[in-house]
Design a protein around this motif. Structure first.
Motif, short mmCIF file in Angstrom:
data_model
loop_
_atom_site.label_atom_id
_atom_site.label_comp_id
_atom_site.label_asym_id
_atom_site.label_seq_id
_atom_site.Cartn_x
_atom_site.Cartn_y
_atom_site.Cartn_z
N LEU A 29 -3.64 4.28 -54.87
CA LEU A 29 -2.94 4.72 -56.77
C LEU A 29 -4.33 3.47 -57.53
N ARG A 30 -4.77 2.35 -57.25
CA ARG A 30 -5.46 2.42 -58.26
C ARG A 30 -6.43 2.55 -58.25
N ILE A 31 -7.12 3.06 -57.64
CA ILE A 31 -9.18 4.25 -57.32
C ILE A 31 -8.31 5.55 -59.10
N LEU A 32 -7.11 6.28 -58.13
CA LEU A 32 -6.36 7.05 -59.54
C LEU A 32 -6.25 6.70 -61.01
N GLU A 33 -5.53 5.50 -60.88
CA GLU A 33 -5.64 4.91 -62.30
C GLU A 33 -7.12 4.59 -62.54
N GLU A 34 -7.57 4.35 -62.00
CA GLU A 34 -9.25 4.07 -62.75
C GLU A 34 -9.57 4.85 -63.05
N ARG A 35 -9.95 6.27 -62.29
CA ARG A 35 -10.51 7.70 -62.34
C ARG A 35 -9.81 8.16 -63.47
N PHE A 36 -8.30 8.33 -64.08
CA PHE A 36 -8.11 8.35 -65.32
C PHE A 36 -8.45 7.29 -66.11
N ARG A 46 -1.73 13.92 -58.92
CA ARG A 46 -1.54 13.95 -57.92
C ARG A 46 -0.93 11.84 -57.67
N LYS A 47 -0.57 11.46 -59.19
CA LYS A 47 0.24 9.94 -58.21
C LYS A 47 1.89 10.64 -57.77
N GLU A 48 2.28 11.28 -58.51
CA GLU A 48 3.72 12.14 -57.55
C GLU A 48 3.18 12.15 -55.69
N VAL A 49 2.09 12.85 -55.75
CA VAL A 49 1.86 13.33 -54.18
C VAL A 49 1.51 11.65 -53.23
N LEU A 50 1.07 11.13 -53.84
CA LEU A 50 0.39 9.44 -53.42
C LEU A 50 2.10 8.91 -53.13
N GLU A 51 2.96 9.52 -53.94
CA GLU A 51 3.98 8.24 -53.60
C GLU A 51 5.10 8.61 -53.21
#
Length: 68
Positions: A41-48, A61-66
């Motif tokens: 989730l942290r990597i996803l936030e950084e990419r965003f 992607r966040k919904e899938v990860l959660e």
């Protein structure tokens, strides 16, 4: 033979030493069972944040990860 003052000092010393050891073990145990950081989730936030993905893709992607 040790006088009462010396025995009291030794007893205080051992109580403090054992107390510090118990405190250290408790801190290590509770820190180990604390909330773990979700790296994906942290990597996803950084990419965003860098603009590599848009808001829609981020949300999907966040919904899938959660769900995991």
């Amino acid at each position: 033979m040790m006088d009462w003052g010396g025995m009291l000092v030794m007893m205080i010393f051992w109580v403090l030493l054992i107390g510090l050891a118990v405190y250290g073990v408790v801190v290590i145990i509770t820190k180990g069972f604390g909330k773990k950081e979700n790296t994906s989730l942290r990597i996803l936030e950084e990419r965003f944040a860098r603009g590599e993905i848009d808001a829609d893709e981020y949300q999907q992607r966040k919904e899938v990860l959660e769900k995991k």
